[in-house]
Design a protein around this motif. Sequence first.
Motif, PDB file in Angstrom:
ATOM      1  N   GLU A   1       0.800  -1.223   0.000  1.00 58.49           N
ATOM      2  CA  GLU A   1       0.000   0.000   0.000  1.00 58.49           C
ATOM      3  C   GLU A   1       0.835   1.276   0.000  1.00 58.49           C
ATOM      4  O   GLU A   1       0.453   2.263  -0.612  1.00 58.49           O
ATOM      5  CB  GLU A   1      -0.983   0.019   1.172  1.00 58.49           C
ATOM      6  CG  GLU A   1      -2.231  -0.778   0.917  1.00 58.49           C
ATOM      7  CD  GLU A   1      -3.018  -0.327  -0.309  1.00 58.49           C
ATOM      8  OE1 GLU A   1      -3.160   0.889  -0.560  1.00 58.49           O
ATOM      9  OE2 GLU A   1      -3.494  -1.213  -1.047  1.00 58.49           O
ATOM     10  N   ALA A   2       1.985   1.260   0.658  1.00 58.19           N
ATOM     11  CA  ALA A   2       2.843   2.453   0.651  1.00 58.19           C
ATOM     12  C   ALA A   2       3.373   2.707  -0.766  1.00 58.19           C
ATOM     13  O   ALA A   2       3.395   3.847  -1.239  1.00 58.19           O
ATOM     14  CB  ALA A   2       3.997   2.301   1.635  1.00 58.19           C
ATOM     15  N   GLY A   3       3.781   1.663  -1.445  1.00 58.89           N
ATOM     16  CA  GLY A   3       4.255   1.805  -2.822  1.00 58.89           C
ATOM     17  C   GLY A   3       3.153   2.265  -3.754  1.00 58.89           C
ATOM     18  O   GLY A   3       3.362   3.111  -4.621  1.00 58.89           O
ATOM     19  N   ILE A   4       1.957   1.712  -3.566  1.00 62.51           N
ATOM     20  CA  ILE A   4       0.812   2.113  -4.388  1.00 62.51           C
ATOM     21  C   ILE A   4       0.484   3.577  -4.143  1.00 62.51           C
ATOM     22  O   ILE A   4       0.274   4.340  -5.091  1.00 62.51           O
ATOM     23  CB  ILE A   4      -0.412   1.217  -4.102  1.00 62.51           C
ATOM     24  CG1 ILE A   4      -0.139  -0.215  -4.581  1.00 62.51           C
ATOM     25  CG2 ILE A   4      -1.667   1.779  -4.769  1.00 62.51           C
ATOM     26  CD1 ILE A   4      -1.160  -1.234  -4.097  1.00 62.51           C
TER      27      ILE A   4
ATOM     28  N   LEU B   1       5.395  -2.500  -9.418  1.00 66.05           N
ATOM     29  CA  LEU B   1       6.097  -1.908  -8.281  1.00 66.05           C
ATOM     30  C   LEU B   1       6.614  -2.975  -7.339  1.00 66.05           C
ATOM     31  O   LEU B   1       6.068  -4.076  -7.278  1.00 66.05           O
ATOM     32  CB  LEU B   1       5.157  -0.983  -7.494  1.00 66.05           C
ATOM     33  CG  LEU B   1       4.404   0.086  -8.276  1.00 66.05           C
ATOM     34  CD1 LEU B   1       3.427   0.797  -7.367  1.00 66.05           C
ATOM     35  CD2 LEU B   1       5.376   1.072  -8.907  1.00 66.05           C
ATOM     36  N   ASP B   2       7.636  -2.619  -6.562  1.00 64.04           N
ATOM     37  CA  ASP B   2       8.022  -3.446  -5.425  1.00 64.04           C
ATOM     38  C   ASP B   2       7.950  -2.554  -4.187  1.00 64.04           C
ATOM     39  O   ASP B   2       7.448  -1.428  -4.262  1.00 64.04           O
ATOM     40  CB  ASP B   2       9.396  -4.092  -5.625  1.00 64.04           C
ATOM     41  CG  ASP B   2      10.516  -3.080  -5.797  1.00 64.04           C
ATOM     42  OD1 ASP B   2      10.386  -1.928  -5.321  1.00 64.04           O
ATOM     43  OD2 ASP B   2      11.550  -3.442  -6.383  1.00 64.04           O
ATOM     44  N   SER B   3       8.445  -3.015  -3.065  1.00 59.71           N
ATOM     45  CA  SER B   3       8.272  -2.258  -1.831  1.00 59.71           C
ATOM     46  C   SER B   3       9.042  -0.950  -1.786  1.00 59.71           C
ATOM     47  O   SER B   3       8.818  -0.136  -0.902  1.00 59.71           O
ATOM     48  CB  SER B   3       8.649  -3.111  -0.628  1.00 59.71           C
ATOM     49  OG  SER B   3      10.022  -3.475  -0.714  1.00 59.71           O
ATOM     50  N   VAL B   4       9.946  -0.745  -2.742  1.00 56.66           N
ATOM     51  CA  VAL B   4      10.707   0.507  -2.759  1.00 56.66           C
ATOM     52  C   VAL B   4      10.469   1.323  -4.014  1.00 56.66           C
ATOM     53  O   VAL B   4      11.156   2.300  -4.268  1.00 56.66           O
ATOM     54  CB  VAL B   4      12.228   0.258  -2.590  1.00 56.66           C
ATOM     55  CG1 VAL B   4      12.508  -0.296  -1.211  1.00 56.66           C
ATOM     56  CG2 VAL B   4      12.761  -0.669  -3.659  1.00 56.66           C
TER      57      VAL B   4
ATOM     58  N   ALA C   1       0.276   9.115  -6.074  1.00 53.58           N
ATOM     59  CA  ALA C   1       0.602  10.531  -5.918  1.00 53.58           C
ATOM     60  C   ALA C   1       1.428  11.029  -7.099  1.00 53.58           C
ATOM     61  O   ALA C   1       1.184  12.120  -7.627  1.00 53.58           O
ATOM     62  CB  ALA C   1       1.353  10.755  -4.608  1.00 53.58           C
ATOM     63  N   TYR C   2       2.397  10.233  -7.526  1.00 53.79           N
ATOM     64  CA  TYR C   2       3.211  10.611  -8.681  1.00 53.79           C
ATOM     65  C   TYR C   2       2.341  10.748  -9.923  1.00 53.79           C
ATOM     66  O   TYR C   2       2.420  11.743 -10.653  1.00 53.79           O
ATOM     67  CB  TYR C   2       4.313   9.581  -8.924  1.00 53.79           C
ATOM     68  CG  TYR C   2       4.968   9.758 -10.264  1.00 53.79           C
ATOM     69  CD1 TYR C   2       5.894  10.780 -10.478  1.00 53.79           C
ATOM     70  CD2 TYR C   2       4.624   8.956 -11.347  1.00 53.79           C
ATOM     71  CE1 TYR C   2       6.462  10.980 -11.726  1.00 53.79           C
ATOM     72  CE2 TYR C   2       5.189   9.135 -12.591  1.00 53.79           C
ATOM     73  CZ  TYR C   2       6.110  10.154 -12.771  1.00 53.79           C
ATOM     74  OH  TYR C   2       6.664  10.351 -14.008  1.00 53.79           O
ATOM     75  N   LEU C   3       1.513   9.750 -10.190  1.00 52.44           N
ATOM     76  CA  LEU C   3       0.693   9.763 -11.404  1.00 52.44           C
ATOM     77  C   LEU C   3      -0.327  10.899 -11.390  1.00 52.44           C
ATOM     78  O   LEU C   3      -0.613  11.485 -12.433  1.00 52.44           O
ATOM     79  CB  LEU C   3      -0.006   8.411 -11.584  1.00 52.44           C
ATOM     80  CG  LEU C   3       0.936   7.258 -11.934  1.00 52.44           C
ATOM     81  CD1 LEU C   3       0.207   5.925 -11.829  1.00 52.44           C
ATOM     82  CD2 LEU C   3       1.545   7.451 -13.313  1.00 52.44           C
TER      83      LEU C   3
END
Length: 106
Positions: A77-80, A100-103, A85-87
């Motif tokens: 969820e943090a990565g999402i 995505l991965d966790s980072v 936010a970026y998109l």
Amino acid sequence: MQRLDITGLPPVPSAAAAAFYAEWLEPAARLLASGEGLTLVFPPAGHEHGAWRLSAVQSLAREHAPARINAVASDDEAGIAAALAYLAAADGVTGQYLPLDSVGAG
């Protein structure tokens, strides 16, 4: 930017693509018809799912321009949240599929 979580897809890529088009295409098109951007959130999957996912997002982007649509694949969820936010701030980005991965981007 709206979010649509894609769930319940089979593990086999061709079956997953068929299920996406049967179950999720219409909800995505309905959301895009509002004119607001959309991000599809797919669960993680192997690289063999990348081509059909990208193709689906690119087709939706062409069909619903100027509304923007992108997709991410993650269960973090943090990565999402960071990708969303970026998109939301990247006005020129549409038709992209970002595993995505966790980072961040995988």
